[in-house]
Design a protein around this motif. Sequence first.
Motif, mmCIF file in Angstrom:
data_model
loop_
_atom_site.group_PDB
_atom_site.id
_atom_site.type_symbol
_atom_site.label_atom_id
_atom_site.label_comp_id
_atom_site.label_asym_id
_atom_site.label_seq_id
_atom_site.Cartn_x
_atom_site.Cartn_y
_atom_site.Cartn_z
ATOM 1 N N ASN A 165 0.809 -1.220 0.000
ATOM 2 C CA ASN A 165 0.000 0.000 0.000
ATOM 3 C C ASN A 165 0.838 1.264 0.000
ATOM 4 N N SER A 166 2.097 1.187 -0.401
ATOM 5 C CA SER A 166 2.949 2.377 -0.337
ATOM 6 C C SER A 166 2.555 3.434 -1.368
ATOM 7 N N LYS A 167 2.156 3.034 -2.576
ATOM 8 C CA LYS A 167 1.791 4.009 -3.606
ATOM 9 C C LYS A 167 0.290 4.255 -3.650
ATOM 10 N N LYS A 168 -0.488 3.177 -3.613
ATOM 11 C CA LYS A 168 -1.945 3.306 -3.540
ATOM 12 C C LYS A 168 -2.469 2.110 -2.762
ATOM 13 N N GLU A 169 -3.622 2.264 -2.164
ATOM 14 C CA GLU A 169 -4.160 1.198 -1.327
ATOM 15 C C GLU A 169 -4.675 0.062 -2.194
ATOM 16 N N ILE A 170 -4.037 -1.070 -2.053
ATOM 17 C CA ILE A 170 -4.439 -2.273 -2.778
ATOM 18 C C ILE A 170 -5.285 -3.158 -1.872
ATOM 19 N N ILE A 171 -4.924 -3.198 -0.601
ATOM 20 C CA ILE A 171 -5.620 -4.052 0.358
ATOM 21 C C ILE A 171 -5.874 -3.245 1.618
ATOM 22 N N SER A 172 -7.067 -3.395 2.171
ATOM 23 C CA SER A 172 -7.431 -2.639 3.371
ATOM 24 C C SER A 172 -6.889 -3.337 4.619
ATOM 25 N N GLU A 173 -6.885 -2.591 5.711
ATOM 26 C CA GLU A 173 -6.403 -3.165 6.973
ATOM 27 C C GLU A 173 -7.302 -4.308 7.431
ATOM 28 N N LYS A 174 -8.580 -4.184 7.181
ATOM 29 C CA LYS A 174 -9.523 -5.248 7.548
ATOM 30 C C LYS A 174 -9.217 -6.533 6.774
ATOM 31 N N GLN A 175 -8.902 -6.394 5.481
ATOM 32 C CA GLN A 175 -8.546 -7.556 4.674
ATOM 33 C C GLN A 175 -7.233 -8.177 5.162
ATOM 34 N N ILE A 176 -6.300 -7.322 5.549
ATOM 35 C CA ILE A 176 -5.030 -7.828 6.077
ATOM 36 C C ILE A 176 -5.278 -8.618 7.346
ATOM 37 N N ARG A 177 -6.140 -8.107 8.215
ATOM 38 C CA ARG A 177 -6.439 -8.815 9.469
ATOM 39 C C ARG A 177 -7.061 -10.181 9.214
ATOM 40 N N VAL A 178 -7.965 -10.253 8.227
ATOM 41 C CA VAL A 178 -8.593 -11.538 7.902
ATOM 42 C C VAL A 178 -7.539 -12.524 7.403
ATOM 43 N N LEU A 179 -6.671 -12.082 6.501
ATOM 44 C CA LEU A 179 -5.611 -12.949 6.001
ATOM 45 C C LEU A 179 -4.644 -13.346 7.107
ATOM 46 N N LEU A 180 -4.362 -12.402 7.996
ATOM 47 C CA LEU A 180 -3.470 -12.664 9.127
ATOM 48 C C LEU A 180 -4.045 -13.748 10.024
ATOM 49 N N GLU A 181 -5.307 -13.626 10.388
ATOM 50 C CA GLU A 181 -5.940 -14.608 11.272
ATOM 51 C C GLU A 181 -6.008 -15.980 10.603
ATOM 52 N N ALA A 182 -6.299 -15.992 9.300
ATOM 53 C CA ALA A 182 -6.346 -17.277 8.576
ATOM 54 C C ALA A 182 -4.960 -17.920 8.523
ATOM 55 N N ALA A 183 -3.933 -17.122 8.280
ATOM 56 C CA ALA A 183 -2.571 -17.647 8.228
ATOM 57 C C ALA A 183 -2.144 -18.165 9.601
ATOM 58 N N TRP A 184 -2.498 -17.428 10.652
ATOM 59 C CA TRP A 184 -2.123 -17.850 11.995
ATOM 60 C C TRP A 184 -2.828 -19.155 12.360
ATOM 61 N N LYS A 185 -4.111 -19.255 12.037
ATOM 62 C CA LYS A 185 -4.865 -20.472 12.340
ATOM 63 C C LYS A 185 -4.302 -21.657 11.563
ATOM 64 N N GLN A 186 -3.987 -21.438 10.305
ATOM 65 C CA GLN A 186 -3.403 -22.506 9.494
ATOM 66 C C GLN A 186 -2.052 -22.928 10.063
ATOM 67 N N MET A 187 -1.288 -21.974 10.545
ATOM 68 C CA MET A 187 0.023 -22.270 11.093
ATOM 69 C C MET A 187 -0.083 -23.057 12.409
ATOM 70 N N THR A 188 -1.061 -22.718 13.246
ATOM 71 C CA THR A 188 -1.198 -23.411 14.526
ATOM 72 C C THR A 188 -1.786 -24.813 14.370
ATOM 73 N N GLU A 189 -2.554 -25.029 13.290
ATOM 74 C CA GLU A 189 -3.126 -26.356 13.061
ATOM 75 C C GLU A 189 -2.109 -27.314 12.475
ATOM 76 N N SER A 190 -1.065 -26.805 11.851
ATOM 77 C CA SER A 190 -0.052 -27.682 11.219
ATOM 78 C C SER A 190 0.887 -28.268 12.225
#
Length: 102
Positions: free
Chosen positions: A77-102
Amino acid sequence: MSDNLFKVILACIPVIGAVITGFVIPYIKTRVSATQMDEISKWVVKAVQAAEVLFDVPGSGKEKREYVIDFINEMFNSKKEIISEKQIRVLLEAAWKQMTES
């Protein structure tokens, strides 16, 4: 006969333009967006893994979350906003959950 053919070709040009504008361009935009989202998802997973290593103190979840959000914001998002903070949080939580289940 060539005059009639010329008129048919002239009549087809706006139809072809409408098809390209209505279907081809939106399709290309969705493919680019899907590709960008796939790339962002990969980087979120890597950022979550890095945060787990950098902030290994129990109870540092907030710092980990902020680290990942800041990293993804800087990267995409340095030049223009491609992804919102809310979308980042959703991806973050999904990645964390996937990581803890492995």
